[in-house]
Design an enzyme around this catalytic site. Structure first.
Site, PDB file in Angstrom:
ATOM      1  N   TYR A 180      38.461  12.194  53.998  1.00  0.00           N
ATOM      2  CA  TYR A 180      37.175  12.612  54.566  1.00  0.00           C
ATOM      3  C   TYR A 180      36.020  12.219  53.665  1.00  0.00           C
ATOM      4  O   TYR A 180      36.068  12.412  52.441  1.00  0.00           O
ATOM      5  CB  TYR A 180      37.158  14.128  54.743  1.00  0.00           C
ATOM      6  CG  TYR A 180      38.021  14.627  55.865  1.00  0.00           C
ATOM      7  CD1 TYR A 180      37.936  14.085  57.149  1.00  0.00           C
ATOM      8  CD2 TYR A 180      38.919  15.659  55.644  1.00  0.00           C
ATOM      9  CE1 TYR A 180      38.731  14.577  58.180  1.00  0.00           C
ATOM     10  CE2 TYR A 180      39.716  16.152  56.666  1.00  0.00           C
ATOM     11  CZ  TYR A 180      39.614  15.600  57.927  1.00  0.00           C
ATOM     12  OH  TYR A 180      40.395  16.082  58.935  1.00  0.00           O
ATOM     13  N   LYS A 197      52.229  42.753  40.811  1.00  0.00           N
ATOM     14  CA  LYS A 197      51.178  42.814  41.841  1.00  0.00           C
ATOM     15  C   LYS A 197      50.964  41.425  42.437  1.00  0.00           C
ATOM     16  O   LYS A 197      51.403  40.415  41.854  1.00  0.00           O
ATOM     17  CB  LYS A 197      49.876  43.337  41.211  1.00  0.00           C
ATOM     18  CG  LYS A 197      49.295  42.421  40.132  1.00  0.00           C
ATOM     19  CD  LYS A 197      48.207  43.127  39.335  1.00  0.00           C
ATOM     20  CE  LYS A 197      47.636  42.199  38.271  1.00  0.00           C
ATOM     21  NZ  LYS A 197      46.802  42.918  37.290  1.00  0.00           N
TER      22      LYS A 197
HETATM   23  C1  LIG Z   1      47.246  42.745  35.946  1.00  0.00           C
HETATM   24  C2  LIG Z   1      47.404  43.835  34.981  1.00  0.00           C
HETATM   25  C3  LIG Z   1      48.297  43.724  33.908  1.00  0.00           C
HETATM   26  C4  LIG Z   1      49.002  42.436  33.559  1.00  0.00           C
HETATM   27  O1  LIG Z   1      48.048  41.553  33.017  1.00  0.00           O
HETATM   28  P1  LIG Z   1      48.488  40.104  32.463  1.00  0.00           P
HETATM   29  O2  LIG Z   1      47.279  39.568  31.803  1.00  0.00           O
HETATM   30  O3  LIG Z   1      48.879  39.312  33.662  1.00  0.00           O
HETATM   31  O4  LIG Z   1      49.612  40.335  31.548  1.00  0.00           O
HETATM   32  C5  LIG Z   1      48.504  44.839  33.126  1.00  0.00           C
HETATM   33  N1  LIG Z   1      47.841  45.989  33.370  1.00  0.00           N
HETATM   34  C6  LIG Z   1      46.949  46.113  34.369  1.00  0.00           C
HETATM   35  C7  LIG Z   1      46.223  47.388  34.576  1.00  0.00           C
HETATM   36  C8  LIG Z   1      46.694  45.038  35.204  1.00  0.00           C
HETATM   37  O5  LIG Z   1      45.786  45.167  36.185  1.00  0.00           O
END
Ligand SMILES: *Cc1c(COP(=O)(O)O)cnc(C)c1O
Length: 366
Positions: free
Chosen positions: A259, A35
């Protein structure tokens, strides 16, 4: 378009492969969570590398992310980690994305989309076992919901949950696991057995083999990001954020920088200008807080990080236009991790990595 600015994110795909091989349990499948553009690393190349290294599933947050992977020609199973948004069901099924379900409304909409498109939907029912973000609550309602899934003509492929604090709280993690296992047992007992039980994010994959079940779902660890203190042991960081000095000058004690003149030189110093700013996702909060690597040594970010550029106080170390600057990653014997930067501004490495904006081109090696 020709690229004139030397600022890039370099992604080491061999590191991704190494991490996947290291994380995949012998007895369970691995879903690489890609993702948010693979946590800022670039979802298509990372997905390919993860699949080459033994991942059999991909996980995404958005239908759009899943569709983009399909358009890039990736045909591995892709689980969307929340319910398909209302109205997206047909396109999501047409792209052969695997749906997560946890509401009656979502179930009805998916069943309708499956009927009207003639597609089989292999559903993963998500239980809320204590995170309270998304999922079916309370978990005791799982059998009835799974029964309704099957009665609606859908296939029940998976049953899963998500841990709230696997990196730091064993008791809570085990309680959540027990709730999932108890629900799974009841679902099996009524004659609707799901093929895949899954729960483990990075923290749980690394710390608790009991949570591996049929499939693990690491994200951060795939990229060598630490899901918690020490949880990057044996993993290789995949991301380097690098640039070059575009201007170097010697300034005298008493000169003030950037700045608001929030940084004053206490002594004569070499000052480097680096073309990285907050528009690139390098947080302005790191002004006067972070360090970068030049010629193998750490030097402080001096003064306010501007939109496109920042300044570095190199003290008596002479620097020159064209010198490599590493903002995240390794140079010589030194290394700056996203976690180090995150700690200085009260957040986590995940946020730093995903914040690096699209303006910064991703280059791949390995
Ligand atoms: C983001 C996510 C993961 C992965 O989590 P990590 O801590 O990055 O390993 C797994 N399952 C779900 C539902 C997630 O939203």
């Amino acid at each position: 378009m020709t690229r004139y600015r030397p600022t890039i994110v370099e992604v080491d795909l061999e590191a991704v492969r190494h991490n996947v091989r290291r994380l995949k349990p012998p007895e369970a499948e691995l879903m690489a969570v890609v993702k948010a553009d693979a946590y800022g690393h670039g979802d298509v190349p990372v997905a390919r590398a993860a699949l080459e290294a033994g991942a059999t599933w991909l996980g995404v947050a958005l239908v759009e992310e899943g569709v983009a992977l399909r358009e890039a020609g990736i045909d591995a199973p892709i689980l969307v980690l929340s319910e398909f948004p209302s109205g997206s069901e047909k396109e999501a099924l047409a792209a052969d994305l695997t749906p997560t379900l946890y509401t009656d409304h979502g179930l009805a909409a998916l069943a309708e989309a499956a009927r009207s498109t003639g597609r089989t939907a292999r559903v993963h029912v998500k239980l809320d076992t204590g995170m309270h973000r998304v999922g079916l609550w309370p978990p005791e309602t799982a059998p009835a919901f799974c029964r309704a899934v099957v009665d609606a003509g859908l296939e029940l492929e998976g049953l899963w949950t998500h841990f709230a604090s696997s990196e730091s709280d064993e008791a809570t993690t085990m309680l959540q696991l027990e709730r999932l296992l108890r629900a799974a047992e009841a679902v099996r007992a009524q004659g609707t057995p799901p093929r895949l039980l899954h729960a483990a994010n990075s923290g749980a994959t690394i710390l608790y083999p009991r949570t591996h079940l049929d499939l693990v779902r690491p994200g951060a660890a795939v990229y060598g990001l630490a899901a918690g203190p020490g949880l990057d042991a044996g993993l290789r960081p995949a991301m380097t954020l690098r640039s070059e000095v575009t201007l170097a000058k010697r300034l005298s004690a008493g000169e003030r920088l950037s700045y608001g003149h929030r940084y004053e030189l206490g002594r004569d110093a070499w000052i480097a200008t680096v073309p990285v700013g907050y528009e690139d996702g390098y947080p302005r909060l790191l002004s006067n807080r972070a360090e970068v690597l030049i010629r193998g040594r750490r030097h402080p970010v001096a003064g306010i990080v501007t939109m496109d550029q920042l300044l570095v106080d190199c003290g008596d170390d002479e620097v020159a236009t064209g010198d490599e600057v590493v903002l995240i990653g390794r140079q010589g014997d030194e290394r700056i991790t996203p976690e180090e930067l995150a700690e200085r501004i009260g957040t986590i490495g995940y946020e730093l990595a995903t914040a690096i904006s699209e303006r910064v081109p991703r280059e791949y090696r390995g």
